[in-house]
Design a protein around this motif. Structure first.
Motif, PDB file in Angstrom:
ATOM      1  N   GLU A  29       0.826  -1.213   0.000  1.00 19.23           N
ATOM      2  CA  GLU A  29       0.000   0.000   0.000  1.00 19.23           C
ATOM      3  C   GLU A  29       0.854   1.255   0.000  1.00 19.23           C
ATOM      4  N   VAL A  30       1.960   1.233   0.747  1.00 21.32           N
ATOM      5  CA  VAL A  30       2.852   2.385   0.831  1.00 21.32           C
ATOM      6  C   VAL A  30       3.655   2.527  -0.461  1.00 21.32           C
ATOM      7  N   GLY A  31       3.815   1.430  -1.194  1.00 20.66           N
ATOM      8  CA  GLY A  31       4.519   1.470  -2.464  1.00 20.66           C
ATOM      9  C   GLY A  31       5.982   1.082  -2.389  1.00 20.66           C
ATOM     10  N   ILE A  32       6.370   0.355  -1.357  1.00 24.11           N
ATOM     11  CA  ILE A  32       7.772  -0.047  -1.242  1.00 24.11           C
ATOM     12  C   ILE A  32       7.964  -1.548  -1.372  1.00 24.11           C
ATOM     13  N   SER A  33       6.921  -2.292  -1.679  1.00 27.32           N
ATOM     14  CA  SER A  33       7.054  -3.746  -1.709  1.00 27.32           C
ATOM     15  C   SER A  33       8.042  -4.207  -2.780  1.00 27.32           C
ATOM     16  N   GLY A  34       8.211  -3.439  -3.849  1.00 24.34           N
ATOM     17  CA  GLY A  34       9.164  -3.804  -4.893  1.00 24.34           C
ATOM     18  C   GLY A  34      10.607  -3.658  -4.455  1.00 24.34           C
ATOM     19  N   GLN A  35      10.846  -2.899  -3.396  1.00 26.62           N
ATOM     20  CA  GLN A  35      12.207  -2.675  -2.911  1.00 26.62           C
ATOM     21  C   GLN A  35      12.659  -3.749  -1.925  1.00 26.62           C
ATOM     22  N   ILE A  36      11.731  -4.546  -1.430  1.00 27.83           N
ATOM     23  CA  ILE A  36      12.056  -5.573  -0.432  1.00 27.83           C
ATOM     24  C   ILE A  36      12.433  -6.843  -1.182  1.00 27.83           C
ATOM     25  N   GLN A  37      13.646  -7.317  -0.940  1.00 29.62           N
ATOM     26  CA  GLN A  37      14.147  -8.486  -1.657  1.00 29.62           C
ATOM     27  C   GLN A  37      14.388  -9.624  -0.681  1.00 29.62           C
ATOM     28  N   GLY A  38      13.635 -10.690  -0.817  1.00 33.41           N
ATOM     29  CA  GLY A  38      13.838 -11.869   0.014  1.00 33.41           C
ATOM     30  C   GLY A  38      13.628 -11.634   1.497  1.00 33.41           C
ATOM     31  N   GLY A  39      12.776 -10.701   1.854  1.00 36.82           N
ATOM     32  CA  GLY A  39      12.500 -10.434   3.257  1.00 36.82           C
ATOM     33  C   GLY A  39      13.499  -9.508   3.917  1.00 36.82           C
ATOM     34  N   TYR A  40      14.493  -9.009   3.160  1.00 39.24           N
ATOM     35  CA  TYR A  40      15.508  -8.115   3.715  1.00 39.24           C
ATOM     36  C   TYR A  40      15.023  -6.673   3.645  1.00 39.24           C
ATOM     37  N   TRP A  41      14.946  -6.011   4.803  1.00 40.98           N
ATOM     38  CA  TRP A  41      14.473  -4.641   4.896  1.00 40.98           C
ATOM     39  C   TRP A  41      15.608  -3.664   5.212  1.00 40.98           C
ATOM     40  N   GLY A  42      16.852  -4.127   5.251  1.00 43.38           N
ATOM     41  CA  GLY A  42      17.975  -3.309   5.691  1.00 43.38           C
ATOM     42  C   GLY A  42      18.249  -2.078   4.849  1.00 43.38           C
ATOM     43  N   HIS A  43      17.897  -2.108   3.583  1.00 47.95           N
ATOM     44  CA  HIS A  43      18.142  -0.958   2.722  1.00 47.95           C
ATOM     45  C   HIS A  43      16.921  -0.035   2.595  1.00 47.95           C
ATOM     46  N   ILE A  44      15.836  -0.352   3.295  1.00 49.37           N
ATOM     47  CA  ILE A  44      14.638   0.493   3.285  1.00 49.37           C
ATOM     48  C   ILE A  44      14.847   1.607   4.310  1.00 49.37           C
ATOM     49  N   SER A  45      14.489   2.830   3.942  1.00 50.63           N
ATOM     50  CA  SER A  45      14.708   3.963   4.849  1.00 50.63           C
ATOM     51  C   SER A  45      13.831   3.850   6.098  1.00 50.63           C
ATOM     52  N   ALA A  51       6.403   4.341   7.888  1.00 52.23           N
ATOM     53  CA  ALA A  51       5.129   4.463   7.185  1.00 52.23           C
ATOM     54  C   ALA A  51       4.395   3.126   7.166  1.00 52.23           C
ATOM     55  N   VAL A  52       5.141   2.039   6.986  1.00 52.89           N
ATOM     56  CA  VAL A  52       4.525   0.707   7.000  1.00 52.89           C
ATOM     57  C   VAL A  52       3.939   0.429   8.381  1.00 52.89           C
ATOM     58  N   GLY A  53       4.728   0.685   9.430  1.00 49.74           N
ATOM     59  CA  GLY A  53       4.243   0.464  10.795  1.00 49.74           C
ATOM     60  C   GLY A  53       3.052   1.342  11.125  1.00 49.74           C
ATOM     61  N   GLY A  54       3.090   2.583  10.668  1.00 48.06           N
ATOM     62  CA  GLY A  54       1.972   3.496  10.905  1.00 48.06           C
ATOM     63  C   GLY A  54       0.696   3.023  10.232  1.00 48.06           C
ATOM     64  N   HIS A  55       0.832   2.524   9.002  1.00 53.64           N
ATOM     65  CA  HIS A  55      -0.347   1.993   8.307  1.00 53.64           C
ATOM     66  C   HIS A  55      -0.883   0.744   8.997  1.00 53.64           C
ATOM     67  N   MET A  56       0.022  -0.077   9.526  1.00 52.17           N
ATOM     68  CA  MET A  56      -0.417  -1.273  10.249  1.00 52.17           C
ATOM     69  C   MET A  56      -1.249  -0.876  11.469  1.00 52.17           C
ATOM     70  N   VAL A  57      -0.740   0.066  12.240  1.00 51.85           N
ATOM     71  CA  VAL A  57      -1.453   0.510  13.451  1.00 51.85           C
ATOM     72  C   VAL A  57      -2.790   1.135  13.077  1.00 51.85           C
ATOM     73  N   LYS A  58      -2.796   1.955  12.044  1.00 50.63           N
ATOM     74  CA  LYS A  58      -4.039   2.603  11.614  1.00 50.63           C
ATOM     75  C   LYS A  58      -5.096   1.560  11.240  1.00 50.63           C
ATOM     76  N   GLN A  59      -4.687   0.525  10.498  1.00 53.33           N
ATOM     77  CA  GLN A  59      -5.627  -0.532  10.104  1.00 53.33           C
ATOM     78  C   GLN A  59      -6.122  -1.322  11.313  1.00 53.33           C
ATOM     79  N   MET A  60      -5.219  -1.608  12.268  1.00 53.97           N
ATOM     80  CA  MET A  60      -5.619  -2.373  13.451  1.00 53.97           C
ATOM     81  C   MET A  60      -6.581  -1.577  14.327  1.00 53.97           C
TER      82      MET A  60
END
Length: 74
Positions: A29-45, A51-60
């Motif tokens: 939804e945030v638009g970063i899923s294409g940047q995540i490779q093999g479950g590695y999030w280390g290069h994501i800002s 923003a991902v965590g914020g959207h998760m909390v908002k949905q919950m």
């Protein structure tokens, strides 16, 4: 706390797979899923991860509010 140590733990460990799937849905939804490779999030800002965590909390919160609105007797 050293690098690689995780301090947050799920209250219900059996929910790990569902929470991971939810995290990837929010990343999409945030638009970063294409940047995540093999479950590695280390290069994501930090901003994008936040923003991902914020959207998760908002949905919950929204889901919980909807469940409360459907209940009677309060």
């Amino acid at each position: 706390m050293g690098a690689g140590q995780k301090s947050n733990k799920l209250v219900v460990p059996q929910a790990k797979n569902a929470m991971d799937q939810f995290k990837y849905e929010m990343a999409n939804e945030v638009g970063i899923s294409g940047q995540i490779q093999g479950g590695y999030w280390g290069h994501i800002s930090s901003r994008d991860c936040g923003a991902v965590g914020g959207h998760m909390v908002k949905q919950m919160v929204q889901a919980y509010e909807q469940s409360l609105a459907g209940k009677t007797g309060f």
